[in-house]
Design a protein around this motif. Structure first.
Motif, PDB file in Angstrom:
ATOM      1  N   VAL A 131      85.830 -22.927  21.438  1.00  0.00           N
ATOM      2  CA  VAL A 131      84.876 -22.551  22.669  1.00  0.00           C
ATOM      3  C   VAL A 131      85.040 -22.862  24.048  1.00  0.00           C
ATOM      4  CG1 VAL A 131      82.381 -22.336  23.081  1.00  0.00           C
ATOM      5  CG2 VAL A 131      83.431 -20.575  21.271  1.00  0.00           C
ATOM      6  N   THR A 132      85.096 -24.274  23.524  1.00  0.00           N
ATOM      7  CA  THR A 132      85.348 -25.664  24.510  1.00  0.00           C
ATOM      8  C   THR A 132      86.520 -25.703  25.635  1.00  0.00           C
ATOM      9  OG1 THR A 132      84.058 -27.283  23.051  1.00  0.00           O
ATOM     10  CG2 THR A 132      85.016 -28.190  24.453  1.00  0.00           C
ATOM     11  N   ALA A 133      87.548 -25.358  24.598  1.00  0.00           N
ATOM     12  CA  ALA A 133      88.815 -25.048  24.853  1.00  0.00           C
ATOM     13  C   ALA A 133      88.677 -24.263  26.331  1.00  0.00           C
ATOM     14  CB  ALA A 133      90.346 -24.908  24.171  1.00  0.00           C
ATOM     15  N   ALA A 134      88.163 -22.583  25.667  1.00  0.00           N
ATOM     16  CA  ALA A 134      88.161 -21.979  26.598  1.00  0.00           C
ATOM     17  C   ALA A 134      87.426 -22.009  27.437  1.00  0.00           C
ATOM     18  CB  ALA A 134      87.254 -20.245  26.025  1.00  0.00           C
ATOM     19  N   ALA A 135      86.049 -22.354  27.382  1.00  0.00           N
ATOM     20  CA  ALA A 135      85.037 -22.880  28.760  1.00  0.00           C
ATOM     21  C   ALA A 135      85.974 -23.906  30.168  1.00  0.00           C
ATOM     22  CB  ALA A 135      83.823 -23.223  28.067  1.00  0.00           C
ATOM     23  N   LYS A 136      86.794 -24.392  29.505  1.00  0.00           N
ATOM     24  CA  LYS A 136      87.754 -25.600  29.880  1.00  0.00           C
ATOM     25  C   LYS A 136      88.677 -24.359  31.136  1.00  0.00           C
ATOM     26  CE  LYS A 136      88.810 -29.421  28.954  1.00  0.00           C
ATOM     27  NZ  LYS A 136      89.710 -29.978  28.210  1.00  0.00           N
ATOM     28  N   GLN A 137      88.906 -23.866  30.602  1.00  0.00           N
ATOM     29  CA  GLN A 137      89.617 -22.725  30.642  1.00  0.00           C
ATOM     30  C   GLN A 137      89.384 -21.910  32.149  1.00  0.00           C
ATOM     31  OE1 GLN A 137      92.873 -21.637  31.007  1.00  0.00           O
ATOM     32  NE2 GLN A 137      92.613 -19.892  32.565  1.00  0.00           N
ATOM     33  N   ALA A 138      88.112 -21.956  32.295  1.00  0.00           N
ATOM     34  CA  ALA A 138      86.873 -20.779  32.374  1.00  0.00           C
ATOM     35  C   ALA A 138      86.683 -21.648  33.383  1.00  0.00           C
ATOM     36  CB  ALA A 138      86.481 -19.830  32.032  1.00  0.00           C
ATOM     37  N   ARG A 139      86.793 -22.983  34.057  1.00  0.00           N
ATOM     38  CA  ARG A 139      86.119 -23.657  34.388  1.00  0.00           C
ATOM     39  C   ARG A 139      84.429 -23.728  34.528  1.00  0.00           C
ATOM     40  NH1 ARG A 139      91.605 -23.531  34.718  1.00  0.00           N
ATOM     41  NH2 ARG A 139      92.364 -24.444  36.775  1.00  0.00           N
ATOM     42  N   ARG A 140      83.976 -23.480  33.696  1.00  0.00           N
ATOM     43  CA  ARG A 140      82.762 -23.446  33.218  1.00  0.00           C
ATOM     44  C   ARG A 140      81.857 -24.643  33.386  1.00  0.00           C
ATOM     45  NH1 ARG A 140      80.973 -18.870  28.706  1.00  0.00           N
ATOM     46  NH2 ARG A 140      79.106 -19.271  29.255  1.00  0.00           N
ATOM     47  N   ALA A 141      81.191 -24.679  33.900  1.00  0.00           N
ATOM     48  CA  ALA A 141      79.855 -25.678  33.900  1.00  0.00           C
ATOM     49  C   ALA A 141      79.315 -25.928  32.349  1.00  0.00           C
ATOM     50  CB  ALA A 141      78.676 -25.683  34.762  1.00  0.00           C
ATOM     51  N   TRP A 142      78.662 -24.992  31.921  1.00  0.00           N
ATOM     52  CA  TRP A 142      78.433 -24.332  30.270  1.00  0.00           C
ATOM     53  C   TRP A 142      78.719 -24.022  29.246  1.00  0.00           C
ATOM     54  CZ3 TRP A 142      73.353 -25.417  28.914  1.00  0.00           C
ATOM     55  CH2 TRP A 142      72.349 -25.713  30.234  1.00  0.00           C
ATOM     56  N   VAL A 143      79.141 -24.779  28.016  1.00  0.00           N
ATOM     57  CA  VAL A 143      79.879 -24.631  26.928  1.00  0.00           C
ATOM     58  C   VAL A 143      78.740 -23.840  26.257  1.00  0.00           C
ATOM     59  CG1 VAL A 143      81.294 -25.474  24.967  1.00  0.00           C
ATOM     60  CG2 VAL A 143      81.470 -26.858  27.126  1.00  0.00           C
ATOM     61  N   PRO A 144      79.375 -22.379  25.590  1.00  0.00           N
ATOM     62  CA  PRO A 144      78.263 -22.042  24.858  1.00  0.00           C
ATOM     63  C   PRO A 144      77.837 -22.684  23.436  1.00  0.00           C
ATOM     64  CG  PRO A 144      79.489 -20.456  25.497  1.00  0.00           C
ATOM     65  CD  PRO A 144      80.309 -21.345  26.065  1.00  0.00           C
ATOM     66  N   PRO A 145      77.176 -22.899  22.942  1.00  0.00           N
ATOM     67  CA  PRO A 145      76.880 -23.505  21.286  1.00  0.00           C
ATOM     68  C   PRO A 145      77.457 -22.615  20.799  1.00  0.00           C
ATOM     69  CG  PRO A 145      75.109 -23.225  22.332  1.00  0.00           C
ATOM     70  CD  PRO A 145      76.245 -22.538  23.488  1.00  0.00           C
ATOM     71  N   VAL A 146      78.274 -23.087  19.463  1.00  0.00           N
ATOM     72  CA  VAL A 146      78.275 -22.124  18.510  1.00  0.00           C
ATOM     73  C   VAL A 146      77.180 -22.595  17.124  1.00  0.00           C
ATOM     74  CG1 VAL A 146      79.912 -21.684  16.200  1.00  0.00           C
ATOM     75  CG2 VAL A 146      80.752 -22.517  18.908  1.00  0.00           C
ATOM     76  N   ARG A 147      76.234 -21.137  16.794  1.00  0.00           N
ATOM     77  CA  ARG A 147      75.247 -21.742  16.424  1.00  0.00           C
ATOM     78  C   ARG A 147      75.604 -21.507  14.390  1.00  0.00           C
ATOM     79  NH1 ARG A 147      70.827 -18.125  19.038  1.00  0.00           N
ATOM     80  NH2 ARG A 147      70.639 -18.784  21.450  1.00  0.00           N
ATOM     81  N   PRO A 148      74.778 -22.613  13.536  1.00  0.00           N
ATOM     82  CA  PRO A 148      74.877 -22.699  12.038  1.00  0.00           C
ATOM     83  C   PRO A 148      75.826 -20.803  12.249  1.00  0.00           C
ATOM     84  CG  PRO A 148      73.159 -23.414  12.496  1.00  0.00           C
ATOM     85  CD  PRO A 148      73.188 -22.690  14.259  1.00  0.00           C
ATOM     86  N   ILE A 149      76.267 -21.005  10.655  1.00  0.00           N
ATOM     87  CA  ILE A 149      77.175 -19.628  10.506  1.00  0.00           C
ATOM     88  C   ILE A 149      75.768 -18.968   9.066  1.00  0.00           C
ATOM     89  CG2 ILE A 149      77.509 -20.609   8.304  1.00  0.00           C
ATOM     90  CD1 ILE A 149      79.731 -18.401   8.244  1.00  0.00           C
ATOM     91  N   VAL A 150      75.860 -17.894   9.325  1.00  0.00           N
ATOM     92  CA  VAL A 150      74.828 -16.634   8.628  1.00  0.00           C
ATOM     93  C   VAL A 150      75.566 -16.311   7.872  1.00  0.00           C
ATOM     94  CG1 VAL A 150      72.739 -16.897  10.672  1.00  0.00           C
ATOM     95  CG2 VAL A 150      74.289 -14.953  10.553  1.00  0.00           C
ATOM     96  N   ASP A 151      74.676 -15.475   7.136  1.00  0.00           N
ATOM     97  CA  ASP A 151      75.126 -14.502   6.234  1.00  0.00           C
ATOM     98  C   ASP A 151      74.410 -13.885   6.273  1.00  0.00           C
ATOM     99  OD1 ASP A 151      72.639 -14.980   4.423  1.00  0.00           O
ATOM    100  OD2 ASP A 151      72.896 -15.510   3.051  1.00  0.00           O
TER     101      ASP A 151
END
Length: 253
Positions: free
Chosen positions: A138-158
């Motif tokens: 996600v961080t690499a994709a946000a950098k590629q897209a020139r985003r100021a926000w890095v989407p958080p990856v929340r904890p996994i859920v079942d």
């Protein structure tokens, strides 16, 4: 051409003002200097992943530090309606492809989902590494897209955890090929100028699809089913396609 973007820890740009210098250090600085080969006088953006963006000019470049003279500092607010991709774990890295593309397209957060039909399993010792891998993607994709926000990856859920998240959500949408209502119609019914939801969960199943039992449980918790299109999309494609459609309907593009 837009400036390259490099990330610094959240909050670290709060003291910077136009005309002052900011020193980027660590792996991002090494990447900027040794890989991107940024040189004195070139323009660059530095973002803190939480909305703050510095635009400036390289004043000094060494392998361990990149000194940038700020020309502008802005804070990019989050959209009124945030889109959250609930991505079921899928084989063949299709889940990682989904979150990578969705991040480039503008998703605001990601929730990994261990669904009943997920072949991939994040077991104890693997879970932390897998979660960190998703964060890296996600961080690499946000950098590629020139985003100021890095989407958080929340904890996994079942599936039980997802039922709880749906019950607490403003709106949750199950992308399902047997749904009757098109996703566009579901989203167009949102009052984005009034009492609109602050978050919309877009739920995508694994390559085997969401089980009927899960659809029933999620629907009972308040989720609605929606048809994405005339064709059945892969797990890696459905989420990004939904982000595109939702961004258009909500006026984010």
């Amino acid at each position: 051409m837009s400036n390259p973007v490099f990330f610094t820890p959240a909050g670290s740009l709060s003291h910077v003002a136009p005309g002052t210098n900011f020193v980027l250090e660590g792996p991002e600085a090494r990447h900027a200097v040794t890989v991107k080969r940024l040189a004195v006088g070139e323009s660059v953006d530095i973002a803190d992943g939480a909305g703050a963006r510095l635009t400036g000019v390289v004043a000094e470049a060494t392998p361990g530090a990149l000194t940038v003279t700020a020309t502008d500092i802005v804070f990019e607010a989050q959209p009124d309606v945030r889109l959250v991709l609930v991505q079921a774990l899928a084989k063949g890295d299709r889940d990682e492809l989904a979150i990578e593309t969705a991040t480039e397209l503008g998703i605001d957060a990601v929730i990994p989902w261990q669904s009943e039909r997920s072949i991939v399993r994040w077991k104890a010792e693997r879970a932390a590494k897998a979660h960190a891998k998703w964060e890296s993607v996600v961080t690499a994709a946000a950098k590629q897209a020139r985003r100021a926000w890095v989407p958080p990856v929340r904890p996994i859920v079942d599936s039980s955890g997802l039922v709880k998240a749906v019950a607490e959500a403003d709106l949750a949408v199950i992308l399902h090929e047997d749904a009757k209502n098109p996703l566009r119609e579901v989203l167009e019914r949102l009052d984005v100028n009034g009492a609109s939801p602050s978050e919309v969960l877009l739920i995508v199943g694994p390559e085997g699809g969401i089980s009927p039992r899960e659809v029933t449980r999620l629907s009972d918790a308040g989720a609605v089913t929606a048809l994405l299109g005339h064709h059945v999309l892969r797990s890696s494609t459905a989420g990004p396609a939904a982000v595109v459609l939702a961004s258009d309907v909500l006026g984010r593009w």
